[in-house]
Design an enzyme around this catalytic site. Structure first.
Site, PDB file in Angstrom:
ATOM      1  N   PHE A 166    -102.098 -14.881 -56.855  1.00 15.99           N
ATOM      2  CA  PHE A 166    -102.166 -13.963 -57.982  1.00 15.99           C
ATOM      3  C   PHE A 166    -102.882 -14.773 -59.215  1.00 15.99           C
ATOM      4  CE2 PHE A 166     -97.820 -13.443 -55.647  1.00 15.99           C
ATOM      5  CZ  PHE A 166     -98.470 -12.942 -54.437  1.00 15.99           C
ATOM      6  N   CYS A 167    -103.713 -15.266 -59.189  1.00 16.87           N
ATOM      7  CA  CYS A 167    -104.283 -15.923 -60.369  1.00 16.87           C
ATOM      8  C   CYS A 167    -103.221 -16.821 -61.048  1.00 16.87           C
ATOM      9  CB  CYS A 167    -104.988 -15.133 -61.375  1.00 16.87           C
ATOM     10  SG  CYS A 167    -106.171 -14.098 -60.609  1.00 16.87           S
ATOM     11  N   ALA A 168    -102.245 -17.344 -60.365  1.00 18.87           N
ATOM     12  CA  ALA A 168    -101.110 -18.098 -61.022  1.00 18.87           C
ATOM     13  C   ALA A 168    -100.789 -19.310 -60.150  1.00 18.87           C
ATOM     14  CB  ALA A 168     -99.996 -17.216 -61.475  1.00 18.87           C
TER      15      ALA A 168
END
Ligand code: PLP
Length: 395
Positions: free
Chosen positions: A351-353
């Site tokens: 999740f781009c994290a």
């Protein structure tokens, strides 16, 4: 809220689709689609450029929408600028901030790459000193962690008010107050907050808040940065070009004094029209009603996921209908693919994290279900039934 579903053409066109990927992007209701098309059918010109009738009408409409977007988060139109998305809004603050007098920036280990990457890049270039505080444990006290690091050298604090991995909400008013005691500014990544609960720039002591239209029923390709007009003067524009200036001579640039300094080139007018309609749609329903609906959905989602035997990441303070989970021994993408084959759309991976996922112990990523106002208890029930069958494969 069930009667809302008929407003969403994509749900009508895909009656079997259960869409649980709203943290990635939300579906668009008919009024938003119509407003985006209306720009091309009725307006068609540039704002703040040509003085002909269509140009004036477009400018007027864009100004009205700017006021609506600003008002949604308790800001003023003079401090509101269009961006491509939340990422660009956050980059505008981080990259444009004046670090000449002090250069310490505080953030957390639970931020999206839209926050961490621009900060890490500045750190690696020696432009800022970066402090990344721990906020991944259910009992982490972010306020205390920041208090340990903040000092007179602190220029900026950047953090989300709702996490895209656990759904955890972060009260920011005390953090804003603390920032101001030390002469620092607070920039809030509101990408997962603004669409889901009331956010207020002034009441919550926020200096900058960034968000994306597409995560709140609006079109992709447009977002906003809202701040006080005075705070714009300290920022250097990220992109420069047409529309940024008052006067140019070969040896001298006189920058525009207002927010147009930050809006280089032709803007996404159709997207802005849709953004305005999205805000109108959300306002009509009421953000508090949306918040309550999501709380109910979340409860059921957590129950379903736990009943299926998966581990849920997050805690009681997570309130949005966003839940990340994993089955022991299962690859997140494998689970998402199995659900997709049964008509359930959700996200898997990092999740781009990535740093956040590693911090919560999801070293190979996770599966994330995120619902919004068009989902109902029936959707979650069906999701639970499918998940239970998948859970048996890994028990
Ligand atoms: N911040 C958070 C917490 C997000 O969840 C996202 C997107 O998923 C972003 C920032 C970036 O949003 P956008 O891709 O619309 O710029």
């Amino acid at each position: 809220m069930n009667d809302l579903r008929s407003d969403f053409p994509i749900l009508k066109n895909n009656p079997d689709l259960i869409y649980l990927d709203s943290a990635c992007t939300t579906l668009k209701p008919r009024p938003v689609i119509d407003a985006a098309i209306e720009y091309y059918e009725r307006y068609g010109a540039c704002a703040n450029r040509s003085s002909h009738r269509k140009g004036r009408e477009t400018t007027e409409k864009i100004d009205q929408i700017r006021e609506r977007v600003a008002g949604f988060v308790g800001g003023d139109s003079e401090g509101t600028l269009w961006t491509k998305n939340a990422t660009e809004a956050i980059n505008t603050v981080i990259s444009g901030f004046d670090y000449s007098k002090k250069n310490k920036v505080i953030t957390t280990n639970m931020e999206h790459h839209a926050v961490l990457l621009p900060l890490m890049r500045l750190r690696d270039r020696g432009k800022i000193k970066l402090e990344v505080v721990e906020n991944s444990h259910p009992d982490s006290n972010l306020e205390e962690e920041i208090r340990k690091k903040i000092d007179k050298e602190t220029a900026l604090i950047v953090l989300n008010n709702a996490n895209n991995t656990t759904g955890k909400r972060q009260k920011v008013d005390e953090i804003g107050k603390m920032a101001h005691e030390f002469g620092a500014k607070l920039c809030v990544d509101g990408a997962q907050g603004v669409p889901h609960f009331k956010c207020d720039l002034k009441k919550e002591n926020i200096d900058f808040i960034a968000f994306s239209a597409h995560k709140m029923l609006g079109p992709t390709g447009v977002g906003a940065l809202v701040c006080r007009k005075e705070d714009l003067s300290g920022l250097r524009p990220l992109v420069v070009g047409g529309g940024n200036v008052k006067k140019v001579e070969l040896n001298k640039i006189e920058w525009a004094a207002d927010q147009s300094r930050f809006e280089a080139g032709t803007q996404n007018y159709s997207g802005i029209f849709g953004f305005g309609a999205a805000i109108e749609y959300l306002t009509k329903i009421g953000i508090q009603k949306i918040e309550e609906h999501e709380k109910d959905l979340r409860k059921k989602m957590v129950n379903c996921i736990q009943n299926a035997g998966a581990q849920v990441y997050g805690d009681e303070s997570s309130a949005s209908a966003l839940v990340s989970f994993n089955f022991k021994g299962a690859k997140p993408h494998e689970v998402a693919l199995m659900l997709d084959q049964q008509g359930i759309a959700l996200r898997s991976g990092f999740f781009c994290a990535q740093i956040a996922l590693e911090a919560i112990g999801a070293k190979e990523g996770a599966v994330r279900a995120s619902a919004y106002l068009y989902n109902d208890q029936e959707d979650i029930k069906k999701f639970g039934e499918k998940l239970e069958k998948i859970g048996k494969l890994y028990s």
